[in-house]
Design a protein around this motif. Structure first.
Motif, PDB file in Angstrom:
ATOM      1  N   HIS A   8      94.951 -53.330  37.938  1.00  0.00           N
ATOM      2  CA  HIS A   8      94.227 -54.641  37.152  1.00  0.00           C
ATOM      3  C   HIS A   8      92.813 -54.639  36.137  1.00  0.00           C
ATOM      4  CE1 HIS A   8      93.836 -55.578  42.269  1.00  0.00           C
ATOM      5  NE2 HIS A   8      95.142 -55.166  41.505  1.00  0.00           N
ATOM      6  N   PRO A   9      92.444 -53.285  35.612  1.00  0.00           N
ATOM      7  CA  PRO A   9      91.838 -53.359  34.364  1.00  0.00           C
ATOM      8  C   PRO A   9      92.480 -54.411  33.617  1.00  0.00           C
ATOM      9  CG  PRO A   9      91.554 -51.245  35.886  1.00  0.00           C
ATOM     10  CD  PRO A   9      92.622 -51.941  36.823  1.00  0.00           C
ATOM     11  N   PHE A  10      94.336 -53.232  33.669  1.00  0.00           N
ATOM     12  CA  PHE A  10      95.171 -54.178  32.368  1.00  0.00           C
ATOM     13  C   PHE A  10      94.774 -55.446  32.167  1.00  0.00           C
ATOM     14  CE2 PHE A  10      98.964 -56.241  30.860  1.00  0.00           C
ATOM     15  CZ  PHE A  10      99.130 -55.816  29.568  1.00  0.00           C
ATOM     16  N   TYR A  11      95.248 -56.130  33.408  1.00  0.00           N
ATOM     17  CA  TYR A  11      95.306 -58.246  33.466  1.00  0.00           C
ATOM     18  C   TYR A  11      93.578 -58.180  33.182  1.00  0.00           C
ATOM     19  CZ  TYR A  11      99.650 -56.685  35.673  1.00  0.00           C
ATOM     20  OH  TYR A  11     101.143 -57.010  36.178  1.00  0.00           O
ATOM     21  N   ARG A  12      92.811 -57.991  33.640  1.00  0.00           N
ATOM     22  CA  ARG A  12      90.983 -58.194  33.658  1.00  0.00           C
ATOM     23  C   ARG A  12      91.245 -58.187  31.310  1.00  0.00           C
ATOM     24  NH1 ARG A  12      88.173 -59.613  36.908  1.00  0.00           N
ATOM     25  NH2 ARG A  12      88.765 -59.349  39.279  1.00  0.00           N
ATOM     26  N   SER A  13      91.845 -57.438  30.595  1.00  0.00           N
ATOM     27  CA  SER A  13      91.116 -56.853  29.928  1.00  0.00           C
ATOM     28  C   SER A  13      92.161 -57.519  28.368  1.00  0.00           C
ATOM     29  CB  SER A  13      92.090 -55.250  29.384  1.00  0.00           C
ATOM     30  OG  SER A  13      93.377 -54.682  28.743  1.00  0.00           O
ATOM     31  N   VAL A  14      93.529 -58.832  29.236  1.00  0.00           N
ATOM     32  CA  VAL A  14      93.746 -59.564  28.434  1.00  0.00           C
ATOM     33  C   VAL A  14      93.816 -60.915  29.143  1.00  0.00           C
ATOM     34  CG1 VAL A  14      96.327 -58.013  27.574  1.00  0.00           C
ATOM     35  CG2 VAL A  14      96.340 -59.417  30.373  1.00  0.00           C
ATOM     36  N   GLY A  15      92.407 -60.684  30.073  1.00  0.00           N
ATOM     37  CA  GLY A  15      92.010 -62.593  29.860  1.00  0.00           C
ATOM     38  C   GLY A  15      92.077 -62.853  31.565  1.00  0.00           C
ATOM     39  N   MET A  16      92.633 -62.151  32.100  1.00  0.00           N
ATOM     40  CA  MET A  16      93.817 -62.641  33.868  1.00  0.00           C
ATOM     41  C   MET A  16      92.397 -62.756  34.362  1.00  0.00           C
ATOM     42  SD  MET A  16      97.425 -62.530  34.004  1.00  0.00           S
ATOM     43  CE  MET A  16      97.561 -63.535  34.602  1.00  0.00           C
ATOM     44  N   ILE A  17      91.861 -63.411  35.445  1.00  0.00           N
ATOM     45  CA  ILE A  17      91.106 -63.836  36.494  1.00  0.00           C
ATOM     46  C   ILE A  17      91.932 -63.308  37.805  1.00  0.00           C
ATOM     47  CG2 ILE A  17      88.819 -64.555  37.308  1.00  0.00           C
ATOM     48  CD1 ILE A  17      88.681 -65.635  33.865  1.00  0.00           C
ATOM     49  N   ALA A  18      90.873 -62.567  39.001  1.00  0.00           N
ATOM     50  CA  ALA A  18      91.512 -62.957  39.960  1.00  0.00           C
ATOM     51  C   ALA A  18      90.971 -64.332  40.679  1.00  0.00           C
ATOM     52  CB  ALA A  18      90.558 -62.142  41.140  1.00  0.00           C
ATOM     53  N   HIS A  19      92.182 -65.247  41.348  1.00  0.00           N
ATOM     54  CA  HIS A  19      92.099 -65.961  42.098  1.00  0.00           C
ATOM     55  C   HIS A  19      90.865 -66.039  42.382  1.00  0.00           C
ATOM     56  CE1 HIS A  19      96.134 -66.976  41.198  1.00  0.00           C
ATOM     57  NE2 HIS A  19      96.263 -68.080  42.193  1.00  0.00           N
ATOM     58  N   GLU A  20      89.956 -65.485  43.630  1.00  0.00           N
ATOM     59  CA  GLU A  20      89.352 -65.977  44.174  1.00  0.00           C
ATOM     60  C   GLU A  20      87.582 -66.091  43.315  1.00  0.00           C
ATOM     61  OE1 GLU A  20      89.786 -61.516  44.241  1.00  0.00           O
ATOM     62  OE2 GLU A  20      90.543 -62.968  45.028  1.00  0.00           O
ATOM     63  N   GLU A  21      87.645 -64.966  42.168  1.00  0.00           N
ATOM     64  CA  GLU A  21      86.547 -65.361  41.231  1.00  0.00           C
ATOM     65  C   GLU A  21      87.066 -66.807  40.488  1.00  0.00           C
ATOM     66  OE1 GLU A  21      86.654 -62.082  38.694  1.00  0.00           O
ATOM     67  OE2 GLU A  21      87.568 -60.540  40.022  1.00  0.00           O
ATOM     68  N   GLN A  22      87.989 -67.567  40.295  1.00  0.00           N
ATOM     69  CA  GLN A  22      87.711 -68.919  40.206  1.00  0.00           C
ATOM     70  C   GLN A  22      87.898 -69.658  41.260  1.00  0.00           C
ATOM     71  OE1 GLN A  22      91.047 -69.383  37.075  1.00  0.00           O
ATOM     72  NE2 GLN A  22      92.169 -67.037  37.985  1.00  0.00           N
ATOM     73  N   LYS A  23      87.299 -69.575  42.366  1.00  0.00           N
ATOM     74  CA  LYS A  23      87.345 -71.020  43.967  1.00  0.00           C
ATOM     75  C   LYS A  23      89.002 -70.682  43.885  1.00  0.00           C
ATOM     76  CE  LYS A  23      82.364 -71.203  43.229  1.00  0.00           C
ATOM     77  NZ  LYS A  23      81.726 -70.816  42.841  1.00  0.00           N
ATOM     78  N   LEU A  24      89.247 -69.794  44.045  1.00  0.00           N
ATOM     79  CA  LEU A  24      90.952 -70.612  44.195  1.00  0.00           C
ATOM     80  C   LEU A  24      91.404 -69.475  45.364  1.00  0.00           C
ATOM     81  CD1 LEU A  24      92.143 -70.962  40.565  1.00  0.00           C
ATOM     82  CD2 LEU A  24      92.180 -73.001  42.323  1.00  0.00           C
ATOM     83  N   MET A  25      92.899 -70.246  46.400  1.00  0.00           N
ATOM     84  CA  MET A  25      93.550 -69.102  46.775  1.00  0.00           C
ATOM     85  C   MET A  25      94.700 -69.088  46.916  1.00  0.00           C
ATOM     86  SD  MET A  25      93.154 -66.562  49.564  1.00  0.00           S
ATOM     87  CE  MET A  25      91.933 -66.829  49.559  1.00  0.00           C
ATOM     88  N   ALA A  26      95.273 -68.417  46.651  1.00  0.00           N
ATOM     89  CA  ALA A  26      97.253 -68.527  46.731  1.00  0.00           C
ATOM     90  C   ALA A  26      97.492 -67.863  47.717  1.00  0.00           C
ATOM     91  CB  ALA A  26      97.746 -66.952  45.582  1.00  0.00           C
ATOM     92  N   PHE A  27      98.867 -68.801  48.486  1.00  0.00           N
ATOM     93  CA  PHE A  27      99.411 -68.000  50.202  1.00  0.00           C
ATOM     94  C   PHE A  27     101.097 -67.872  49.263  1.00  0.00           C
ATOM     95  CE2 PHE A  27      95.504 -70.581  51.059  1.00  0.00           C
ATOM     96  CZ  PHE A  27      95.361 -70.454  52.509  1.00  0.00           C
ATOM     97  N   GLY A  28     101.038 -67.809  50.447  1.00  0.00           N
ATOM     98  CA  GLY A  28     102.968 -67.291  50.289  1.00  0.00           C
ATOM     99  C   GLY A  28     102.976 -66.692  51.788  1.00  0.00           C
ATOM    100  N   LEU A  29     104.892 -66.317  51.877  1.00  0.00           N
ATOM    101  CA  LEU A  29     105.512 -66.536  53.131  1.00  0.00           C
ATOM    102  C   LEU A  29     105.862 -65.328  53.265  1.00  0.00           C
ATOM    103  CD1 LEU A  29     108.328 -68.943  53.306  1.00  0.00           C
ATOM    104  CD2 LEU A  29     106.176 -69.241  54.468  1.00  0.00           C
TER     105      LEU A  29
END
Length: 142
Positions: A117-138
């Motif tokens: 997670h720190p790596f993904y944040r360091s390259v500019g990625m943001i968690a879905h919920e922080e963008q008011k998004l939700m992901a769903f999957g089977l």
């Protein structure tokens, strides 16, 4: 280190990398992995100067609206050497036009998340919920 497109990456070689990071689900059926590679939009391979595979990024994308980073892995002994950052930079260069640039990863609090997670944040990625998004999957294990 060199990063290049390798759509015909040998699955036997890739399996060594998948196994090294503990993703053995991928390596139980190499014919299935080959089909997955063949159905991918892009496979980037990071290699040492001697040709050793040390990282891989596999993408499924329409090239305009969504880029899903299906697999993103770096040989554990090569962590913190810029391999992941270089792979992600190349993905961003190729797919930055896609408003939905995403991947799935381990849940917060897990052992792997503490590292990834720190790596993904360091390259500019943001968690879905922080963008008011939700992901769903089977369910994965169905």
């Amino acid at each position: 280190m060199k990063i290049d497109t390798e759509l015909s990456l040998p699955v036997e070689e890739a399996a060594t990398l998948y196994n090294a990071v503990g993703w053995t689900r991928y390596t139980k059926d190499l014919a299935k992995l080959r089909r997955a590679f063949d159905g991918s939009t892009l496979i980037l391979a990071a290699r040492e100067d001697d040709g050793t595979l040390i990282g891989l990024a596999r993408v499924i994308s329409d090239g305009e609206t969504v880029c899903y980073v299906q697999d993103f892995l770096v040989l554990p002994e090569c962590h913190r050497r810029g391999v992941g950052r270089a792979l992600m930079a190349e993905l961003r260069r190729r797919f930055d036009q896609c408003p939905f640039f995403l991947l799935s990863t381990d849940p917060p609090g897990s052992e792997e998340a503490v590292k990834s997670h720190p790596f993904y944040r360091s390259v500019g990625m943001i968690a879905h919920e922080e963008q008011k998004l939700m992901a769903f999957g089977l369910p994965v294990d169905r």
